[in-house]
Design an enzyme around this catalytic site. Structure first.
Site, PDB file in Angstrom:
ATOM      1  N   ASP A 141      98.038  36.163  39.852  1.00  0.00           N
ATOM      2  CA  ASP A 141      97.152  36.332  38.690  1.00  0.00           C
ATOM      3  C   ASP A 141      95.799  36.927  39.215  1.00  0.00           C
ATOM      4  O   ASP A 141      95.148  36.153  39.721  1.00  0.00           O
ATOM      5  CB  ASP A 141      97.054  35.147  37.712  1.00  0.00           C
ATOM      6  N   HIS A 142      95.352  38.231  38.941  1.00  0.00           N
ATOM      7  CA  HIS A 142      94.026  38.513  39.293  1.00  0.00           C
ATOM      8  C   HIS A 142      92.896  38.066  38.723  1.00  0.00           C
ATOM      9  O   HIS A 142      91.695  38.232  39.229  1.00  0.00           O
ATOM     10  CB  HIS A 142      93.973  40.053  39.166  1.00  0.00           C
ATOM     11  N   ARG A 143      93.162  37.262  37.725  1.00  0.00           N
ATOM     12  CA  ARG A 143      91.978  36.465  36.979  1.00  0.00           C
ATOM     13  C   ARG A 143      91.571  35.308  37.939  1.00  0.00           C
ATOM     14  O   ARG A 143      90.390  34.965  37.821  1.00  0.00           O
ATOM     15  CB  ARG A 143      92.464  36.280  35.436  1.00  0.00           C
TER      16      ARG A 143
END
Length: 511
Positions: A481-483
């Site tokens: 998850d790039h968040r």
């Protein structure tokens, strides 16, 4: 007199609101004990057996196999205290008092007294009401614990699986045959009068909703059937026998065109039939998305909608890891699986990069770093892919991980995983190499933040110590998850995992 109690689909927990009937474990007329499983249902989490909290005789079942029922819908009705009369005819009254005291009050799956299942046996309907057909009077008052439904309209019978009229009665509704059903055809199980069909008075001796539905669909008049069950009870076999007779008799008539039928109408009818068949072929087979398959579809769709994922991958030389595993298993003691070694590497990597063992709270706009690693792993079963969860994987040894993986895999293949076994994961290990593929970009198991994928380990040419050699090579991929992190964190995690695969001694620093 037997007291008829209704057992409804209990709350299965984990926010589940419905379940699909997979298999009935009892039939109408069977004797059940307290907490004996009566039906196997599939929820969005797992396949479970539902125990009945009452002891007695099953008088009705609601819903066919494949039917989806909401929580609180009726499952079965049980005549509590109905038993075969013993000497002096006192068996029913004594059994009633004993069975009433044996109600466990079971409301959740998996909870109860654990009483052993009784041997299945059938009871004549007369035993339920002192020599009369069970609940023969359609207008009789419903027994305690039974919700009386509305009376069916004349000429109609309740749908199979419907919840109107839960009290099992001998249906007095008239089953009208379809308009095109042949009349006066002598078929097995049907009384074919020479003149107009006589009107019979009194109730139709049929209890099962499935029998009524089968008769209605095939245009069989239940009043013309002679039942082969106890006291003339019409069984499913009787209706199927009659349907076969009607089909055999109607076949020759359908092959020969009627004198007034023109060639044009026959051609138009044939064209319409071909068109309908072609349309059905184009439409294809429809498979409902429900149960585990439906839950997987919903979860993956939500993951794609909410998680901006990215994937990075690397090839690693697994020759030394394979050699270390062989040495461990050659030393005696329980065998250690390759999946357990990879899981041990994962937990060590997550201790160094805790951002990947987290979840995103959208409402609070926060990243929640989780203190424990509950490791999910993908397991393929006959019912589809499931992800059991190993609790507190970060505190387990390789032997303990091997044992837990095997236990959960066996439960998954048997379809006996509980909702607790399938929820609460914080990171997933996906060994797709068992399918013979090298790489993949999997979808993150929502609401987790990352998933490590492991491809097959195969011999490949590799530069080892400055020379070209054949080594055991595996492809590793990390979808994250790039968040919660950037490429630097994800790359560092994956590189550490690859280093441990290539040089297992690196793990000694974290043991």
């Amino acid at each position: 007199m037997a007291q008829v109690l209704e057992f409804r689909l209990p709350d299965l927990g984990e926010g589940l609101t419905e379940a699909e009937i997979v298999r009935w474990l009892v039939a109408e007329g069977d004797v059940v004990a307290v907490d004996q499983p009566v039906v196997e249902v599939e929820t969005a989490k797992a396949m479970v057996e539902v125990p009945c909290p009452y002891a007695g005789v099953v008088t009705a079942r609601f819903g066919e196999e494949g039917t989806e029922l909401p929580v609180g819908a009726p499952l079965i009705t049980v005549a509590v205290g109905a038993a075969e009369p013993g000497p002096g005819g006192s068996g029913a009254s004594e059994g009633s008092a004993a069975a009433t005291e044996e109600s466990s009050g079971n409301v959740l799956v998996g909870y109860g007294t654990g009483a052993p299942a009784a041997r299945r046996r059938r009871i004549r309907p007369s035993a339920l009401s002192g020599g009369r057909p069970a609940d023969a009077a359609a207008g009789s008052a419903p027994g305690p614990g039974v919700t009386a439904g509305p009376d069916p309209a004349p000429g109609m019978a309740p749908e199979a699986g419907s919840f109107a009229g839960h009290e099992p009665v001998w249906d007095s509704a008239v089953e009208s045959p379809a308009p095109d059903a042949p009349r006066g055809v002598a078929a097995p199980g049907i009384v074919a009068p020479a003149g107009p069909a006589p009107t019979h008075e009194g109730p139709v001796a049929v209890i099962s909703p499935l029998v009524r539905r089968l008769a209605r669909e095939h245009g069989v008049d239940l009043r013309e059937l002679k039942g082969s069950g106890p006291d003339g009870l019409i069984l499913r076999a009787d209706v199927e026998h009659a349907v076969r007779g009607l089909t055999a008799a109607a076949g020759p008539q359908q092959l020969a065109p009627q004198p007034e039928t023109s060639a044009v109408s026959l051609s138009a009818s044939a064209s319409a039939s071909v068109s309908a068949s072609a349309h059905a072929a184009v439409a294809g087979e429809r498979v409902p998305l429900r149960g585990v398959r439906g839950a997987v579809a919903e979860k993956l769709s939500r993951s794609r909608r909410e998680i901006p994922d990215a994937t990075c991958w690397v090839d690693a030389d697994a020759t030394e890891l394979m050699a270390a595993r062989r040495a461990m298993n050659a030393s005696g003691g329980p065998k250690v699986s390759l999946l357990a070694l990879l899981a041990r590497i994962c937990t060590a990597a997550l201790a160094r990069y805790p951002e990947l063992n987290s979840t995103v709270d959208l409402d609070a706009r926060e990243i929640v770093l989780l203190p424990e690693v509950h490791l999910g792993f993908a397991a393929q079963t006959d019912r589809g892919l499931v992800v059991p969860v190993v609790r507190a994987a970060h505190g387990r040894t390789a032997e303990s991980l091997t044992e837990e993986f095997q236990r959960l895999t066996d439960k998954a293949r048997q379809g006996s995983l509980t909702p607790a076994d399938l929820t609460g994961g914080t990171f997933t290990l996906n060994n797709y190499g068992v399918f013979g593929v090298d790489g993949s970009t999997p979808i993150i198991n929502h609401p987790e933040a990352a998933m490590l994928g492991v491809g097959r380990i195969v011999p490949k040419p590799w530069v080892h110590q400055g020379e070209l050699a054949v080594r055991q090579v595996v492809q590793l991929s990390l979808t994250f998850d790039h968040r919660v992190c950037d490429g630097g964190t994800a790359g560092g995690f994956l590189r550490y995992v690859a280093d441990c695969v290539e040089q297992p001694a690196v793990l000694l620093r974290t043991l």
